[in-house]
Every structure is written in structure tokens, then in C-alpha cells.
Write a protein that holds these residues in place. Structure first.
Motif, mmCIF file in Angstrom:
data_model
loop_
_atom_site.group_PDB
_atom_site.id
_atom_site.type_symbol
_atom_site.label_atom_id
_atom_site.label_comp_id
_atom_site.label_asym_id
_atom_site.label_seq_id
_atom_site.Cartn_x
_atom_site.Cartn_y
_atom_site.Cartn_z
ATOM 1 N N SER A 228 19.064 -6.454 23.951
ATOM 2 C CA SER A 228 18.293 -6.839 23.017
ATOM 3 C C SER A 228 17.419 -5.677 22.293
ATOM 4 C CB SER A 228 17.393 -8.132 23.235
ATOM 5 O OG SER A 228 16.279 -7.679 23.958
ATOM 6 N N MET A 229 16.961 -5.897 21.056
ATOM 7 C CA MET A 229 16.107 -4.909 20.634
ATOM 8 C C MET A 229 14.652 -5.084 21.362
ATOM 9 S SD MET A 229 17.837 -3.042 18.591
ATOM 10 C CE MET A 229 16.378 -2.015 18.160
ATOM 11 N N HIS A 230 14.194 -6.027 21.919
ATOM 12 C CA HIS A 230 13.147 -6.384 22.635
ATOM 13 C C HIS A 230 13.335 -5.485 23.817
ATOM 14 C CE1 HIS A 230 9.822 -8.481 24.973
ATOM 15 N NE2 HIS A 230 9.555 -8.874 23.828
ATOM 16 N N ARG A 231 14.531 -5.530 24.615
ATOM 17 C CA ARG A 231 14.481 -4.669 25.653
ATOM 18 C C ARG A 231 14.488 -3.250 25.494
ATOM 19 N NH1 ARG A 231 16.113 -6.035 30.506
ATOM 20 N NH2 ARG A 231 17.133 -8.186 29.814
ATOM 21 N N VAL A 232 15.102 -2.721 24.220
ATOM 22 C CA VAL A 232 15.035 -1.327 23.949
ATOM 23 C C VAL A 232 13.567 -1.007 23.703
ATOM 24 C CG1 VAL A 232 15.829 0.182 22.036
ATOM 25 C CG2 VAL A 232 17.506 -1.552 22.760
ATOM 26 N N VAL B 123 8.513 -5.913 14.065
ATOM 27 C CA VAL B 123 8.518 -7.026 13.427
ATOM 28 C C VAL B 123 9.960 -7.621 13.021
ATOM 29 C CG1 VAL B 123 7.908 -8.321 11.184
ATOM 30 C CG2 VAL B 123 6.224 -7.116 12.342
ATOM 31 N N SER B 124 10.244 -8.693 13.433
ATOM 32 C CA SER B 124 11.505 -9.460 12.972
ATOM 33 C C SER B 124 11.238 -10.396 11.913
ATOM 34 C CB SER B 124 12.037 -10.304 13.966
ATOM 35 O OG SER B 124 13.228 -10.832 13.758
ATOM 36 N N PHE B 125 11.586 -9.881 10.482
ATOM 37 C CA PHE B 125 11.547 -10.891 9.498
ATOM 38 C C PHE B 125 12.635 -11.823 9.369
ATOM 39 C CE2 PHE B 125 9.388 -7.044 7.838
ATOM 40 C CZ PHE B 125 8.211 -7.745 7.345
ATOM 41 N N VAL B 126 12.255 -13.283 9.744
ATOM 42 C CA VAL B 126 13.570 -14.197 9.892
ATOM 43 C C VAL B 126 13.673 -15.048 8.886
ATOM 44 C CG1 VAL B 126 12.845 -14.202 12.533
ATOM 45 C CG2 VAL B 126 11.694 -15.708 11.040
ATOM 46 N N ILE B 127 14.944 -15.424 8.664
ATOM 47 C CA ILE B 127 15.131 -16.369 7.770
ATOM 48 C C ILE B 127 14.869 -17.942 8.282
ATOM 49 C CG2 ILE B 127 17.244 -17.414 6.433
ATOM 50 C CD1 ILE B 127 18.878 -14.867 6.759
ATOM 51 N N GLU C 70 19.005 -13.619 16.958
ATOM 52 C CA GLU C 70 18.492 -13.694 18.376
ATOM 53 C C GLU C 70 18.712 -12.429 19.085
ATOM 54 O OE1 GLU C 70 21.085 -16.391 21.300
ATOM 55 O OE2 GLU C 70 20.101 -17.479 19.542
ATOM 56 N N HIS C 71 19.670 -11.531 18.561
ATOM 57 C CA HIS C 71 19.815 -10.405 19.378
ATOM 58 C C HIS C 71 18.547 -9.391 19.260
ATOM 59 C CE1 HIS C 71 22.151 -6.474 19.772
ATOM 60 N NE2 HIS C 71 21.737 -6.623 21.065
ATOM 61 N N ASP C 72 17.610 -9.706 18.476
ATOM 62 C CA ASP C 72 16.447 -9.280 18.445
ATOM 63 C C ASP C 72 15.775 -9.258 19.662
ATOM 64 O OD1 ASP C 72 16.687 -8.286 15.698
ATOM 65 O OD2 ASP C 72 15.399 -9.579 14.895
ATOM 66 N N PHE C 73 15.627 -10.489 20.306
ATOM 67 C CA PHE C 73 15.225 -10.925 21.591
ATOM 68 C C PHE C 73 15.841 -11.242 22.916
ATOM 69 C CE2 PHE C 73 12.344 -14.153 24.034
ATOM 70 C CZ PHE C 73 11.247 -13.372 24.307
ATOM 71 N N VAL C 74 17.179 -11.571 22.457
ATOM 72 C CA VAL C 74 17.773 -11.953 23.788
ATOM 73 C C VAL C 74 19.188 -10.900 23.678
ATOM 74 C CG1 VAL C 74 19.427 -14.084 24.638
ATOM 75 C CG2 VAL C 74 17.378 -14.474 23.254
ATOM 76 N N ASP C 75 19.470 -10.569 25.058
ATOM 77 C CA ASP C 75 20.691 -9.787 25.239
ATOM 78 C C ASP C 75 21.807 -10.821 24.970
ATOM 79 O OD1 ASP C 75 19.013 -7.830 26.440
ATOM 80 O OD2 ASP C 75 19.464 -8.593 28.282
ATOM 81 N N VAL C 76 22.651 -10.185 24.442
ATOM 82 C CA VAL C 76 24.165 -10.890 24.023
ATOM 83 C C VAL C 76 25.158 -10.308 24.570
ATOM 84 C CG1 VAL C 76 22.957 -11.703 21.847
ATOM 85 C CG2 VAL C 76 24.412 -9.489 21.684
#
Length: 252
Positions: free
Chosen positions: A61-65, A83-87, A45-51
Motif C-alpha cells: 500500500s501507499m501507507h506502507r511505502v 493526503v488521500s482525496f476520497v470519493i 483502498e490501496h492507499d492504505f491496504v496491501d492488495v
């Protein structure tokens, strides 16, 4: 992102890259110019959410970057900047959060729908369980783990790819992208040459990305599109600059 922009690169959404490989260049884009596609694997979720890290520091997050990065680099046409390739498997992600993550339950899927709806980072399929070697059981007929090359039959492909696509589509309100990222970058010949060409349209997949470490060219195979991987092909800004030098000389 700043380095790419400074060197004259534009970001090409991966769905548009797939269209180019099918012979359909979007307006204002052509082979031979400086284009780059961006992706992340596994779907933490760090792709989208600040941690917050172990020291208490907030890590953007990567989204913010990427949001901030749009000031430095142009995005071509319509489509996600990355793109986030998700499990897909919730159970696998829960276990992987303990064995490969920080154990803070930060490998959830409750952010996928909002992320996909915002359109900056698309959500795509990275298999059901990554056949990860830290899981007690995986969807492979012999429970072979640690290599996606073991997914070489129809039933295993359906379990790892088709069912994952259905799950990701459900959790994104139908916004799962029609592309697949091979776990570990492992590209089984069966998937590349038989399963995807025969069943891709049925399951909602139009192309698949490996980690071949080369530039994408018009002749690149649709079911094994190469990527450069941070940590494998470069590890710091200096190595990335050297890699881009090699790409621009036509050596990679």
C-alpha cells in the motif's frame, strides 16, 4: 521518496501548506526551501491496504511505502505525510470499482477511520461522485458527466461538496481534513471565486487543490492550489528528476 530525500526535500503536510498560504509559517519552515506535499486522488483502498494483483503478487500500500519512506525524507512539523482525496458516495465507488477498477470491491470506506487515526495519510474530500462519466447518474442538475466544470451552481456545489464533507467526516470519526481536491483538476470559476469563499467555513473547507502543474508560491490562490500529477506532468523517475530541475530553476 528516495529521490526527494536525496535532493534535500522535506515533506510538508498539506494542512501546514494551507496555513502558510494564510500567512502563518510554522516553526522551522519557510518559503524558498525545498518542500513537497504529497497526495493521492479517488481513495481506492490501496492507499492504505496491501492488495493482491491479478498475478497473485502482493502490492504494498501507499501507507506502507510512506512508512518506509520516512527513513529517506523528513516530514516537517505535525500533520499527515500525505493526503488521500476520497470519493464519498458508496454507490458511486461500487460502480467505479467495476468500470474503472478490478471489480474486486476494493473501493470501500471501511479503512478511512483507521487511516485517519494513524495520522500518516489524512483523508479529505474529492466530491460526492466525481461526476464520473461511467456512472449512470451523477449529482449535477442536468446529469452532465465527465467534467467538474459543470458544478457551477449553489445546489450542485452543496450536493457534490458539502454533503460529501459531511459523509467523509462521519466515516472518519470527525477527522476529515478541511481541504478539497477538484475532480479531474477542473476548477469552476463559480466554486473558486464565489462558493468556497462564501461557504467554505460553513461546510468545513479551508482550501482547495487543482492540478495546475506549477509550484506553490506565497501568492498561489487558496481555492486553486496547484499540484503536479504523476502520469500527466511526469511518468517515470527520469521525468520527475527533470521536473524537479525545472522547479529548482524557477521555471515551473
Amino acid at each position: 521518496i528516495r529521490l526527494l530525500g536525496a535532493r534535500g526535500y522535506r515533506v510538508l503536510p498539506l494542512p501546514l501548506l494551507v496555513e502558510m498560504l494564510k500567512g502563518k509559517c510554522p516553526p522551522g519552515v519557510s518559503w524558498g526551501e525545498r518542500l513537497v506535499g504529497l497526495s493521492f486522488d479517488d481513495g481506492r483502498e490501496h492507499d492504505f491496504v496491501d492488495v493482491v494483483d491479478e498475478s497473485g503478487r502482493v502490492v504494498p500500500s501507499m501507507h506502507r511505502v510512506l512508512e518506509e519512506g520516512r527513513a529517506w525524507v523528513e516530514v516537517c512539523g505535525d500533520g499527515p505525510m500525505a493526503v488521500s482525496f476520497v470519493i464519498a458516495s458508496p454507490d458511486a465507488r461500487l460502480l467505479l470499482d467495476r468500470t474503472c477498477g478490478n471489480g474486486l470491491n476494493q473501493w470501500r470506506d471501511d479503512w478511512w477511520a483507521e487511516c485517519a487515526a494513524r495520522g500518516l495519510i489524512g483523508i479529505a474530500n474529492h466530491s460526492w461522485d466525481h461526476v464520473h462519466d461511467t456512472l449512470p447518474a451523477v449529482r449535477q442538475r442536468e446529469n452532465r458527466k465527465g467534467s467538474f466544470l459543470a458544478i457551477d451552481t449553489f445546489d450542485d456545489a452543496e450536493a457534490q461538496i458539502a454533503e460529501a464533507q459531511r459523509y467523509v467526516a462521519g466515516r472518519t470519526a470527525g477527522r476529515a481534513l478541511p481541504i478539497f481536491g477538484y475532480p479531474y483538476g477542473h476548477v469552476p470559476a463559480y466554486l473558486r471565486d464565489e462558493y468556497f469563499p462564501a461557504h467554505g467555513e460553513r461546510i468545513g473547507i479551508e482550501a482547495a487543490f487543482g492540478t495546475g502543474g506549477g509550484s506553490v508560491r506565497p501568492e498561489s490562490p487558496l481555492w486553486d492550489i496547484p499540484r503536479f500529477v504523476c502520469g500527466w506532468h511526469w511518468r517515470n523517475p527520469e521525468e520527475l528528476a527533470a521536473l524537479l530541475d525545472a522547479v529548482e530553476r524557477g521555471e515551473r
